[in-house]
Write an enzyme that holds these catalytic residues in place. Structure first.
Site, short mmCIF file in Angstrom:
data_model
loop_
_atom_site.label_atom_id
_atom_site.label_comp_id
_atom_site.label_asym_id
_atom_site.label_seq_id
_atom_site.Cartn_x
_atom_site.Cartn_y
_atom_site.Cartn_z
N SER A 142 0.85 -1.06 0.15
CA SER A 142 0.02 0.02 -0.05
C SER A 142 1.04 1.20 0.00
O SER A 142 2.06 1.23 0.30
CB SER A 142 -0.91 0.00 1.30
OG SER A 142 -1.57 1.17 1.58
N TYR A 155 -3.93 -0.96 9.93
CA TYR A 155 -3.61 -1.12 8.32
C TYR A 155 -2.16 -0.57 8.06
O TYR A 155 -1.42 -1.36 7.58
CB TYR A 155 -4.48 -0.25 7.55
CG TYR A 155 -4.64 -0.56 6.10
CD1 TYR A 155 -5.09 -1.74 5.76
CD2 TYR A 155 -4.06 0.31 5.25
CE1 TYR A 155 -5.20 -1.83 4.32
CE2 TYR A 155 -3.91 0.04 3.96
CZ TYR A 155 -4.35 -1.05 3.55
OH TYR A 155 -4.56 -1.05 2.13
P1 NAP Z 1 -11.50 -5.08 -1.89
O1 NAP Z 1 -12.40 -5.16 -2.82
O2 NAP Z 1 -12.02 -4.90 -0.33
O3 NAP Z 1 -10.90 -6.58 -1.76
C1 NAP Z 1 -10.43 -7.13 -0.71
C2 NAP Z 1 -10.22 -8.63 -0.82
O4 NAP Z 1 -9.85 -9.36 0.21
C3 NAP Z 1 -11.84 -9.39 -1.11
O5 NAP Z 1 -11.69 -10.44 -1.83
C4 NAP Z 1 -12.18 -9.86 0.19
O6 NAP Z 1 -13.19 -10.60 0.51
C5 NAP Z 1 -10.81 -10.40 0.68
N1 NAP Z 1 -10.81 -10.60 2.15
C6 NAP Z 1 -10.85 -9.77 2.96
N2 NAP Z 1 -10.82 -10.52 4.34
C7 NAP Z 1 -10.83 -11.71 3.94
C8 NAP Z 1 -10.55 -13.02 4.75
N3 NAP Z 1 -10.84 -12.94 6.04
N4 NAP Z 1 -10.56 -14.10 4.22
C9 NAP Z 1 -10.58 -14.35 2.84
N5 NAP Z 1 -10.76 -13.11 1.95
C10 NAP Z 1 -10.77 -11.95 2.53
O7 NAP Z 1 -10.37 -4.36 -1.89
P2 NAP Z 1 -9.07 -4.22 -3.13
O8 NAP Z 1 -8.69 -2.78 -3.07
O9 NAP Z 1 -9.30 -5.01 -4.14
O10 NAP Z 1 -7.96 -5.04 -1.97
C11 NAP Z 1 -7.20 -6.01 -2.30
C12 NAP Z 1 -5.76 -5.55 -1.60
O11 NAP Z 1 -5.06 -4.31 -2.16
C13 NAP Z 1 -5.93 -5.37 -0.22
O12 NAP Z 1 -4.74 -6.03 0.52
C14 NAP Z 1 -5.83 -3.95 0.14
O13 NAP Z 1 -5.18 -3.61 1.28
C15 NAP Z 1 -4.86 -3.44 -1.00
N6 NAP Z 1 -4.70 -2.09 -1.27
C16 NAP Z 1 -5.90 -1.58 -1.84
C17 NAP Z 1 -5.79 -0.28 -2.15
C18 NAP Z 1 -7.03 0.69 -2.66
O14 NAP Z 1 -6.85 1.88 -2.98
N7 NAP Z 1 -8.10 0.00 -3.26
C19 NAP Z 1 -4.59 0.61 -2.02
C20 NAP Z 1 -3.84 0.26 -1.38
C21 NAP Z 1 -3.86 -1.57 -1.15
P3 NAP Z 1 -14.46 -10.16 0.67
O15 NAP Z 1 -15.08 -9.46 -0.75
O16 NAP Z 1 -15.49 -11.18 1.24
O17 NAP Z 1 -14.69 -8.84 1.69
#
Ligand code: NAP
Length: 250
Positions: A142, A155
């Site tokens: 991140s 986080y």
């Molecule tokens: P997202 O749409 O919320 O996706 C997160 C994923 O993690 C979802 O598939 C979620 O499943 C899964 N997850 C969460 N808790 C879980 C658990 N206990 N067991 C299994 N799966 C679990 O967000 P995203 O942006 O795509 O995030 C993906 C990664 O990128 C994360 O590590 C996040 O911190 C990182 N990130 C995102 C951003 C951003 O701006 N979006 C920026 C920096 C880093 P559910 O759908 O069931 O919740």
């Protein structure tokens, strides 16, 4: 030929958080690059499955506990025969003022974003060594692997730590032909940032600071993910690449 080095033909990847957002985009990119993907999600990855057909295999597992790890490896190997790539993408965020931040908001984030990531990576590392194959690990980090953030102490702790662990594992596992790298996404339009995007003032502040002038999308992450999963990145190890529309350069 150089483009051949980006091919993932014959490779098997495990991608966590495969049902939505960045994880879904990475699954799609890997299949397009020739890989078979075992996608791990706590809810069924129905949409991803429909998109990718038989090159995708969904494993249902809740990554808030390490108990599910052996099953993830076993099911992937039973289905596709081996493991070559792991993407630790699943992650959660909890927003609360640090002065009142609860133990639950601390533990839940650290468990999913750091503890399970480390032990799943360890299990996949053992599989790589057993296969004598080398392999690629990609940790989704991140901006908060580099910066402090606001109201998200667990986080920030988890994402800063994962950048450090990425370097540790690269140091220890290079001798096995294993590359461990990270991708630090900037502000991407996914479920993770929905609350932030709905906060008019914060959202406008963020957008004004992104040199690219827009939020990122899952497609924006695909090139870096395929690069780090492929032979094209064989001499890249221990580094966390920002895919942030220029945010960190600001
Ligand atoms: P997202 O749409 O919320 O996706 C997160 C994923 O993690 C979802 O598939 C979620 O499943 C899964 N997850 C969460 N808790 C879980 C658990 N206990 N067991 C299994 N799966 C679990 O967000 P995203 O942006 O795509 O995030 C993906 C990664 O990128 C994360 O590590 C996040 O911190 C990182 N990130 C995102 C951003 C951003 O701006 N979006 C920026 C920096 C880093 P559910 O759908 O069931 O919740």
């Amino acid at each position: 030929m150089i483009l051949d080095k980006f091919s993932l033909k014959g490779k098997v990847a495990i991608v966590t958080g495969s049902n939505t957002g960045l994880g879904q985009g990475i699954c799609k990119a890997f299949v397009e690059a020739g890989a078979k993907v075992a996608g791990v999600s706590r809810r069924p990855s129905t949409e991803t499955e429909q998109m990718l057909g038989e090159d995708f295999y969904n494993i249902i597992a809740d990554l808030s506990t390490c108990d599910v790890i052996p099953e993830i490896i076993e099911k992937t190997v039973a289905k596709f025969g081996r493991v070559d790539i792991l993407v630790n993408n699943a992650g959660i965020i909890k927003r609360q003022d640090s002065i009142e931040f609860s133990e639950e908001n601390w533990d839940s984030v650290i468990n999913v974003n750091l503890k399970t990531v480390f032990f799943l990576t360890q299990a996949v590392g053992k599989q790589f060594i057993k296969q004598h194959s080398g392999g690629k690990i990609i940790n989704i980090a991140s901006m908060l692997s580099y910066q402090g953030g606001i109201r998200v102490p667990s986080y920030t702790a988890s994402k800063s730590a994962i950048r450090g662990v990425t370097m540790t594992l690269a140091n220890e596992w290079a001798k096995y032909g294993v590359n461990v790298n990270g991708i630090a996404p900037g502000y991407m339009a996914t479920n993770n940032t929905e609350a932030l995007r709905q906060d008019g003032e914060r959202s406008a502040d963020i957008l004004a600071r992104i040199p690219a002038g827009r939020w990122g999308t899952p497609e924006d992450i695909e090139g870096a993910a395929v690069f780090l999963a492929s032979e094209a990145s064989d001499y890249v190890n221990g580094f966390t690449i920002a895919v942030d529309g220029g945010w960190l350069a600001r």
